[in-house]
Design a protein around this motif. Structure first.
Motif, mmCIF file in Angstrom:
data_model
loop_
_atom_site.group_PDB
_atom_site.id
_atom_site.type_symbol
_atom_site.label_atom_id
_atom_site.label_comp_id
_atom_site.label_asym_id
_atom_site.label_seq_id
_atom_site.Cartn_x
_atom_site.Cartn_y
_atom_site.Cartn_z
ATOM 1 N N ARG A 91 -11.553 -4.890 -2.775
ATOM 2 C CA ARG A 91 -10.464 -4.076 -3.337
ATOM 3 C C ARG A 91 -9.105 -4.453 -2.762
ATOM 4 O O ARG A 91 -8.141 -4.649 -3.499
ATOM 5 C CB ARG A 91 -10.744 -2.595 -3.052
ATOM 6 C CG ARG A 91 -11.922 -2.050 -3.850
ATOM 7 C CD ARG A 91 -12.437 -0.731 -3.283
ATOM 8 N NE ARG A 91 -13.594 -0.249 -4.039
ATOM 9 C CZ ARG A 91 -14.483 0.630 -3.564
ATOM 10 N NH1 ARG A 91 -14.339 1.132 -2.338
ATOM 11 N NH2 ARG A 91 -15.502 1.003 -4.311
ATOM 12 N N GLU A 92 -9.018 -4.582 -1.454
ATOM 13 C CA GLU A 92 -7.701 -4.746 -0.835
ATOM 14 C C GLU A 92 -7.228 -6.192 -0.786
ATOM 15 O O GLU A 92 -6.033 -6.440 -0.771
ATOM 16 C CB GLU A 92 -7.716 -4.155 0.581
ATOM 17 C CG GLU A 92 -7.909 -2.655 0.557
ATOM 18 C CD GLU A 92 -7.880 -2.034 1.946
ATOM 19 O OE1 GLU A 92 -7.459 -2.717 2.907
ATOM 20 O OE2 GLU A 92 -8.299 -0.865 2.059
ATOM 21 N N TYR A 93 -8.155 -7.134 -0.730
ATOM 22 C CA TYR A 93 -7.738 -8.532 -0.614
ATOM 23 C C TYR A 93 -7.891 -9.295 -1.919
ATOM 24 O O TYR A 93 -7.031 -10.063 -2.302
ATOM 25 C CB TYR A 93 -8.474 -9.212 0.550
ATOM 26 C CG TYR A 93 -7.976 -8.649 1.856
ATOM 27 C CD1 TYR A 93 -6.921 -9.254 2.527
ATOM 28 C CD2 TYR A 93 -8.482 -7.453 2.365
ATOM 29 C CE1 TYR A 93 -6.403 -8.702 3.682
ATOM 30 C CE2 TYR A 93 -7.971 -6.884 3.523
ATOM 31 C CZ TYR A 93 -6.931 -7.517 4.175
ATOM 32 O OH TYR A 93 -6.402 -6.961 5.307
ATOM 33 N N MET A 94 -9.025 -9.060 -2.612
ATOM 34 C CA MET A 94 -9.223 -9.739 -3.887
ATOM 35 C C MET A 94 -8.595 -8.969 -5.046
ATOM 36 O O MET A 94 -8.593 -9.448 -6.175
ATOM 37 C CB MET A 94 -10.719 -9.927 -4.158
ATOM 38 C CG MET A 94 -11.423 -10.804 -3.130
ATOM 39 S SD MET A 94 -13.206 -10.915 -3.457
ATOM 40 C CE MET A 94 -13.192 -11.917 -4.963
ATOM 41 N N SER A 95 -8.074 -7.775 -4.782
ATOM 42 C CA SER A 95 -7.540 -6.895 -5.837
ATOM 43 C C SER A 95 -8.578 -6.644 -6.920
ATOM 44 O O SER A 95 -8.244 -6.534 -8.095
ATOM 45 C CB SER A 95 -6.284 -7.506 -6.486
ATOM 46 O OG SER A 95 -5.210 -7.467 -5.594
ATOM 47 N N ASP A 111 3.639 -5.442 -4.659
ATOM 48 C CA ASP A 111 3.575 -4.889 -6.000
ATOM 49 C C ASP A 111 2.588 -5.672 -6.863
ATOM 50 O O ASP A 111 1.790 -5.101 -7.611
ATOM 51 C CB ASP A 111 4.990 -4.942 -6.604
ATOM 52 C CG ASP A 111 5.075 -4.146 -7.889
ATOM 53 O OD1 ASP A 111 4.414 -3.095 -7.965
ATOM 54 O OD2 ASP A 111 5.781 -4.591 -8.812
ATOM 55 N N ILE A 112 2.627 -6.990 -6.741
ATOM 56 C CA ILE A 112 1.703 -7.836 -7.515
ATOM 57 C C ILE A 112 0.261 -7.559 -7.086
ATOM 58 O O ILE A 112 -0.630 -7.392 -7.918
ATOM 59 C CB ILE A 112 2.053 -9.333 -7.329
ATOM 60 C CG1 ILE A 112 3.420 -9.632 -7.959
ATOM 61 C CG2 ILE A 112 0.970 -10.222 -7.926
ATOM 62 C CD1 ILE A 112 3.946 -11.038 -7.674
ATOM 63 N N GLN A 113 0.065 -7.486 -5.763
ATOM 64 C CA GLN A 113 -1.280 -7.207 -5.244
ATOM 65 C C GLN A 113 -1.821 -5.912 -5.867
ATOM 66 O O GLN A 113 -2.965 -5.866 -6.322
ATOM 67 C CB GLN A 113 -1.214 -7.084 -3.711
ATOM 68 C CG GLN A 113 -2.557 -6.904 -3.008
ATOM 69 C CD GLN A 113 -3.298 -8.214 -2.762
ATOM 70 O OE1 GLN A 113 -2.696 -9.270 -2.612
ATOM 71 N NE2 GLN A 113 -4.616 -8.151 -2.749
ATOM 72 N N ALA A 114 -0.983 -4.883 -5.897
ATOM 73 C CA ALA A 114 -1.411 -3.582 -6.428
ATOM 74 C C ALA A 114 -1.567 -3.626 -7.943
ATOM 75 O O ALA A 114 -2.502 -3.048 -8.505
ATOM 76 C CB ALA A 114 -0.395 -2.508 -6.034
#
Lengths: 491, 491
Positions: free
Chosen positions: A199-203, A401-404
């Motif tokens: 979730r947090e690194y691979m989105s 922002d892109i990550q999220a």
């Protein structure tokens, strides 16, 4: 650059394969089913490794290394395990080649036959538990929390780059515990580490759940997993964590003296993720222009392309770009100035889009006059002009922002493609459209098997998070059920 | 703890083996010749890897990954290469096991025979150059600077932990260049990277030199190396860098279009270091109390042992130690508080000495009163009392001092055991005492061979640094020579 990848909508499978190759992630090798991971692909894998390794160490694990080879007899010590792996393994039978007596080249030397054949590890439970027998004597030796980064080999008949290859890279955790409760806790802890990483690194949104009995790891009492939805609506199992009970401890006679001095068999877990994650990363986010990499795993987070006519323009733009690069580096943001002199900027733009670089900066003479840059974000392809002053702060926020945003996009897609289905006719129609089908299931392997034969859909998992108890009736058999499970076609 | 390692002076070889096992670095596995690298040993290897990887990237290299397996026919494409490796390789001949029709267990399935056997890579020149054929088309694709971290297998008949094992871990750099000069420059650059790493991180003096023709890598035109002296006076080759000429480019038909549009064969290098460095690290510095680790590669740089009688004492000492730990962490110094409740402090001291932790702190009630700690350094075993105030700065300097002192000690030892020898009778006597013998050599393989047969000494290298031209006469044949070379017995 010439558009060389087919559209996703036209042929999803070919689109994926084009992308992996054209974006320089990996390619097929001269050895059937084995891939070459190219530098750009390997750089992403290194970032995945580094972050996971950190998370493993934070949860108390240490790395070690066990042999590549497993004596044939070890594999068969755990009955279900050998059943699961014997049919697809590389077997070493000789230890020498010799000059071909009948012509050119070399042949296997028949005198160099091994007394016992060796299997190239498909997974390391057996060799590791045969070692743990010597390491574990007392409750003071427990828990034993070990991870290994390694290559493994499973002789797959149909292979696809990253998703299913004969050799792949992975990590395998193998832990030993004094009690069942501790081992179960570890199994759950590690599937949560995987979920957090996805979730947090691979989105990548994932569902944490439990496998049905027929989908369990060979030798496990319980297999937990994270399941993700790809953009064609198919499921991809991205990581598994197994509670092995005392199966391997019994197979290799690993007992410990408890505090009271009695002997007990040790409880075990194993858990792993592999280069398959690379395939998931590509399939979860990419589009028809190429990869879309989450900033946290992008080898290059910002690419800068100078646009100029004269040498003076070129020089002043490069000076400015180097200034920006320094400021980005100070914030821990990686960047690259693409100053290749033999390529047009349009070609460069397309190439970095193909490679999924999250942010692109272009600077031309007009920008220099105005003190601005053109900033393009890869996820939405939106462009904006922003001031050169303080641009590093702007980019830092933009990367977050892109990550999220990538995560949200994937989550919205999954939500839009997840439906509750309560009758089998609807199930059979709906499964053709892809997506996750939330259905009641009667808990039997027979029903699972029949649904699979009819529709190619399998139970991806029995969700563990936010799982509401809900009385209902099996979508296939109509028998009573207390929770919905996820059916989908899968990679 | 019970003294379980034999004295170095009594049996050097057994001392080494005891040490590797008792210090929890590695052990033999159930698979002949393959080792298990235990967590403490692997933690050192991770530090070696991290630093080398950084140095490779700083010199422009990228990592990639190539298949574990090499088709048998590839090995024989380069004549000398197959000669060097065919006799000691693991050969995969089948891809499936089956239930034993005649009893329990599994057997090789005769129907699953491979069309072409696969060799488990002993080194990857062949599979990599078969890949480079597709990657290199033009001078713009050069240089290609790639490194791989991997496991390799060489079927050794006599194995020793770390020094010579059937499977070992290593890195192998494989670079491609447009010109001979660039390839030679790369070969030299990388042997210097290895020398710098050995000297500055392993605290191990090394001599950079060139191998004689008979000691060259199979397929190389020139092999450069770093050679170190162990504490028994034997030499250990710690890293090699090969200039491969156009041999592999020709074997795999790798040509590039030069700027003028003509086709040329590519020039190649390869270079590698392996887990053998772990053996060198142990043998270069350790003593009869155990390992002596250079601080830069020590997984734990400072260990703290509380000494107390009452719970109150225990508590206040732990508070102080945690304070110190925080200050050390802020300076990037790793530390561990050994608060195990079932072991005496004397046992703990011995254990951390065995494991080579550079600095030990002990704090007791008297120290708490006086605001001091007892500080012991592993290299000299010297102890001192120092103030708790500012101890982190003291330790920072001490670690640098230890790093330098270990190097100096090894260098002094090497100097004391290096002699010029000018006649063969002296040579034969002197070689029995170990050490490096600097001798004139007539440059022929015959002389080398005869000396080796007589004395087991080989030419370790023809030194390249500070190498003075000196007219002289071969120690064996009396023929003229212009430079001394290093003879020694070697691991």
């Amino acid at each position: 650059m010439a558009k060389e990848i087919i559209n996703r909508e036209e042929n999803y499978s070919l689109w994926y394969n084009n992308l992996v190759i054209k974006a320089d992630l990996a390619e097929n090798s001269a050895v059937r089913g084995c891939m070459v991971i190219k530098p750009y692909g390997y750089a992403i894998w290194e970032k995945i490794q580094a972050q996971l390794d950190k998370m493993f160490k934070e949860t108390g694990h240490e790395n070690a290394y066990f042999p590549l080879f497993i004596p044939k007899s070890f594999l068969s010590k755990e009955a279900e395990h050998v059943e699961g792996f014997a049919k697809e393994c590389a077997v070493v039978t000789h230890h020498r080649l010799m000059a071909n007596p009948d012509g050119p080249g070399v042949v296997v030397d028949p005198d160099a036959k091994l007394e016992e054949e060796l299997v190239v590890r498909p997974t390391s439970e057996t060799i590791i538990w045969s070692t743990y027998k010597n390491w574990i004597k007392s409750y003071r030796d427990l828990p034993l929390l070990i991870n290994q980064w390694a290559n493994v080999v499973r002789w797959e008949m149909r292979t696809r780059l990253f998703l299913r290859t004969t050799e792949f890279l992975w990590q395998e955790g193998h832990t030993a515990h004094a009690t069942q409760a501790e081992a179960i806790e570890e199994t759950e802890r590690m599937v949560q580490v995987y979920a957090k990483f996805a979730r947090e690194y691979m989105s990548m949104p994932v569902i944490v759940g439990r496998k049905s009995e027929s989908e369990r790891f060979a030798g496990a009492l319980d297999t937990l997993c994270i399941e993700a939805m790809m953009q064609d609506g198919k499921a991809l199992q991205a990581g598994t964590s197994h509670f092995l009970g005392q199966n391997f401890a019994k197979a290799f006679d690993v007992q410990f003296a408890n505090k009271e001095g009695g002997l007990e068999y040790v409880w075990a877990t194993s858990w792993g993720v592999s280069t398959r994650l690379m395939g998931a990363l590509v399939m979860a986010h990419s589009d028809n222009n190429g990869l879309v990499l989450p900033p946290k795993l992008a080898p290059i987070q910002v690419v800068m392309v100078p646009i100029f006519k004269t040498d003076e323009e070129h020089e002043s733009i490069l000076i400015k770009m180097n200034e920006i690069k320094q400021k980005l580096t100070a914030l821990g943001i990686s960047s690259k100035i693409d100053d290749r002199d033999n390529l047009r900027s349009g070609f460069k733009f397309a190439e970095w889009e193909l490679k999924g670089v999250p942010v692109r900066i272009a600077v031309g003479p007009r920008d220099m006059e105005k003190g601005t840059v053109e900033l393009a974000r890869r996820d939405t392809l939106a462009k904006e002009f922003v001031s050169q002053e303080g641009i590093e702060i702007h980019i830092q926020k933009l990367l977050d922002d892109i990550q999220a945003n990538i995560y949200k996009k994937a989550l919205d897609f999954r939500d839009a493609n997840t439906v509750k289905v309560d009758d089998y006719e609807t199930f059979k129609k709906r499964i053709e459209e892809g997506g996750f089908l939330l259905c009641h299931w009667d808990g039997t392997a027979e029903t699972e098997e029949k649904i699979k034969n009819d529709t190619k859909a399998t139970i991806r998992c029995i969700p563990m998070e936010n799982a509401e108890e809900e009385e209902g009736f099996c979508v296939y058999s109509g028998k009573p059920s207390r929770q919905r499970v996820i059916f989908a076609r899968a990679y």
